[in-house]
Enzyme design. Structure first.
Site, short mmCIF file in Angstrom:
data_model
loop_
_atom_site.label_atom_id
_atom_site.label_comp_id
_atom_site.label_asym_id
_atom_site.label_seq_id
_atom_site.Cartn_x
_atom_site.Cartn_y
_atom_site.Cartn_z
N ARG A 241 -6.76 -4.01 6.73
CA ARG A 241 -5.74 -4.63 5.89
C ARG A 241 -6.09 -4.38 4.42
NH1 ARG A 241 -3.07 -4.67 9.83
NH2 ARG A 241 -1.88 -6.39 10.77
N HIS B 7 0.96 2.59 5.82
CA HIS B 7 0.73 1.60 6.88
C HIS B 7 1.44 2.01 8.17
CE1 HIS B 7 -0.41 -2.91 7.39
NE2 HIS B 7 -0.50 -2.27 8.54
#
Length: 317
Positions: free
Chosen positions: A232, A280
């Site tokens: 993340r 992502h």
């Protein structure tokens, strides 16, 4: 069609990408027709909603769904949930499905092979019109380490091990994997880091892992190591990464996650010659298999069995 006994009638609300939601609906119609499957904002009678799948739950979830029994994350992570706003006894289940695992294995394997065979350097040479062969090291001499030994981390390590890489893994708690050296806890982190050519981050985002990839950690890696970050964005201290690249402490970085997302247009990471960025996309939930996994968890829930991906709130994952 599922061979399991029919589920009790209940309303299931899907609150995420509606295109994927329509694919979920097809699976539910085929495998769990007794479930009243609805796509947000069509929720029917809120008092009848027992199950919710969402990336971001609605505010005041208890008022919105007073009889909710399980909250499913529509993705692999749960760091987007504000647990303080959720009922304390509400089970939260993260997505664990084959499509997510396979996608992550593909992405990390590609990134590691790209680094292993010096492809970033060859791309820079191409831009300069430079024809120059670099020494080729066998995979067995390239040391790969994975931070995080959940289902994704273990699958990635098994794939890399199969390609002949020397592999190691680290996590908060002890794990055992055949042929892979596993380290655990903060005391063993330095010994894990000091032996790596490529560090892969697959940690969940928690208070303990926020800012985990920082100057101190980079300094414990061998000079010239590379980073593949697929955890993340907030786990990486960007200024420390840029500094490590500038000094040569790190040679390359592959980033699928950033902080913020998306990066501002003028952000220095975009144009850094030693950084590769993807938006992502390393691993995405596959709608058909994801819906089947959720239906299996509904059967587990009604049978009083542990659900796959049930979140330990104390640990945050």
């Amino acid at each position: 069609m599922s061979l399991q006994a029919p589920l009790p009638a209940a309303t299931f609300v899907y609150k995420s990408d509606p295109v994927r939601g329509r694919q979920w609906a097809e699976v539910f119609r085929a495998q769990a027709p007794e479930i009243d499957f609805r796509i947000w904002p069509d929720m029917g009678d809120p008092a009848k909603v027992r199950f919710l799948a969402a990336w971001e739950p609605p505010e005041n979830i208890s008022e919105c769904f007073p009889n909710l029994q399980v909250l499913f994350s529509s993705g692999a992570g749960v760091d987007q949930f504000n647990f303080a706003a959720l009922p304390p006894a509400l089970p939260v289940v993260r997505m664990v499905e084959p499509g997510i695992v396979q996608g992550m294995v593909e992405y990390v394997t590609r990134a590691v092979l790209d680094l292993h065979r010096d492809m970033p350097q060859y791309r820079r040479q191409q831009q300069r019109g430079e024809w120059k062969a670099l020494p080729v090291r066998p995979a067995s001499q390239r040391r790969i380490g994975v931070l995080g030994l959940g289902s994704l981390g273990q699958a990635v390590l098994q794939a890399l091990q199969g390609l002949g890489f020397a592999c190691a893994g680290w996590s908060r708690s002890q794990h055992q994997m055949d042929g892979i050296c596993c380290y655990a806890g903060s005391d063993e982190l330095p010994a894990f880091l000091e032996k790596l050519d490529v560090l892969v981050c697959l940690l969940p985002l928690t208070d303990a892992t926020r800012g985990f990839l920082n100057a101190d950690l980079f300094s414990r890696l061998p000079v010239g190591a590379a980073l593949v970050h697929v955890g993340r964005g907030p786990q990486l201290v960007t200024a420390d990464l840029l500094a490590a690249l500038a000094t040569g402490q790190l040679s390359e970085a592959v980033l699928d996650v950033t902080d913020p997302e998306p990066l501002p247009t003028a952000h220095p990471l975009w144009r850094h010659p030693q950084v590769q960025i993807t938006p992502h996309i390393a691993s995405m939930t596959q709608p058909l298999s994801a819906a089947a996994v959720v239906i299996d968890n509904l059967h587990r829930f009604h049978a009083g069995q542990p659900m796959t991906g049930l979140v330990d709130r104390a640990r945050g994952y």
